[in-house]
Design a protein around this motif. Sequence first.
Motif, PDB file in Angstrom:
ATOM      1  N   PHE A  89       0.836  -1.189   0.000  1.00 44.32           N
ATOM      2  CA  PHE A  89       0.000   0.000   0.000  1.00 44.32           C
ATOM      3  C   PHE A  89       0.876   1.246   0.000  1.00 44.32           C
ATOM      4  CE2 PHE A  89      -4.119  -1.864   0.773  1.00 44.32           C
ATOM      5  CZ  PHE A  89      -3.870  -3.018   1.493  1.00 44.32           C
ATOM      6  N   LEU A 104      -3.221   9.233   7.602  1.00 40.96           N
ATOM      7  CA  LEU A 104      -2.720   8.590   6.397  1.00 40.96           C
ATOM      8  C   LEU A 104      -3.874   8.268   5.459  1.00 40.96           C
ATOM      9  CD1 LEU A 104       0.023   6.049   7.554  1.00 40.96           C
ATOM     10  CD2 LEU A 104       0.336   8.055   6.134  1.00 40.96           C
ATOM     11  N   PHE A 106      -4.596   5.966   2.345  1.00 42.26           N
ATOM     12  CA  PHE A 106      -3.994   4.798   1.706  1.00 42.26           C
ATOM     13  C   PHE A 106      -4.504   4.614   0.288  1.00 42.26           C
ATOM     14  CE2 PHE A 106      -1.574   2.402   4.872  1.00 42.26           C
ATOM     15  CZ  PHE A 106      -1.961   3.004   6.047  1.00 42.26           C
ATOM     16  N   GLY A 107      -3.639   4.084  -0.566  1.00 42.76           N
ATOM     17  CA  GLY A 107      -4.056   3.615  -1.870  1.00 42.76           C
ATOM     18  C   GLY A 107      -4.816   2.303  -1.734  1.00 42.76           C
ATOM     19  N   GLN A 108      -5.255   1.772  -2.872  1.00 47.95           N
ATOM     20  CA  GLN A 108      -6.118   0.604  -2.864  1.00 47.95           C
ATOM     21  C   GLN A 108      -5.356  -0.706  -2.681  1.00 47.95           C
ATOM     22  OE1 GLN A 108      -5.942   3.025  -5.069  1.00 47.95           O
ATOM     23  NE2 GLN A 108      -7.954   3.681  -5.767  1.00 47.95           N
TER      24      GLN A 108
ATOM     25  N   TYR B  35      -8.435   2.081  12.311  1.00 47.35           N
ATOM     26  CA  TYR B  35      -8.648   2.062  10.871  1.00 47.35           C
ATOM     27  C   TYR B  35      -9.594   0.912  10.518  1.00 47.35           C
ATOM     28  CZ  TYR B  35      -4.947   5.348   9.421  1.00 47.35           C
ATOM     29  OH  TYR B  35      -4.172   6.468   9.188  1.00 47.35           O
ATOM     30  N   GLY B  42      -7.453  -0.550   0.872  1.00 50.55           N
ATOM     31  CA  GLY B  42      -6.530   0.016   1.842  1.00 50.55           C
ATOM     32  C   GLY B  42      -7.261   0.437   3.104  1.00 50.55           C
ATOM     33  N   PRO B  43      -6.544   0.558   4.209  1.00 49.88           N
ATOM     34  CA  PRO B  43      -7.171   1.005   5.460  1.00 49.88           C
ATOM     35  C   PRO B  43      -7.707   2.430   5.343  1.00 49.88           C
ATOM     36  CG  PRO B  43      -5.005   0.022   5.862  1.00 49.88           C
ATOM     37  CD  PRO B  43      -5.122   0.219   4.394  1.00 49.88           C
TER      38      PRO B  43
END
Lengths: 116, 113
Positions: A89, A104, A106-108, B35, B42-43
Amino acid sequence: QQQVKQSPQSLIVQKGGIPIINCAYENTAFDYFPWYQQFPGKGPALLIAIRPDVSEKKEGRFTISFNKSAKQFSLHIMDSQPGDSATYFCAASMGLASSNTGKLIFGQGTTLQVKP
Amino acid sequence: EAGVVQSPRYKIIEKKQPVAFWCNPISGHNTLYWYLQNLGQGPELLIRYENEEAVDDSQLPKDRFSAERLKGVDSTLKIQPAELGDSAVYLCASSLESTGELFFGEGSRLTVL
């Protein structure tokens, strides 16, 4: 504008190959760009991170390339090994200058498989 | 040094039931995060604490989710009532300061039937 777009979704390479994972962002206020590695059943773990004042950072076999003008950054894994098989990620956040400190985005994720 | 500890690791419940997750951060870490990680994604941040104070809970669905961090150490995330769409992994993380490296726990996997 808060999104981080990651590609490819999945990647298969042979042992010794150099997988490259790309991320793009829109928010120019982002100033911290980490990469996390996640194995099945585990939480993400920080792999390497970069700030926009440098264009490249290398730690062992892992390298981040950063292009501030294009708002893109990428992860390169040199001499990839089967043990590198995991989900990766990218992420981005704003630092001390913002109330979003520590948040943060995050990308996928990219699922990497390194074949022996 | 012990990492971030979460429990339970797995939980299966019927919809409309309540559920709670517990997190103990790394000793000395003043910032704690919850999260949400959906399968193949993603988280996404739910809530962030600086010591006892929730400084960012904008993504927490407050109609059914609640969290607390009494005494600025461990934290609990509660869902009441749970819905089918809540099935996911709930990750807790901590950091030494709000701009420092995040250390994640192994997560609590929730399945709502």
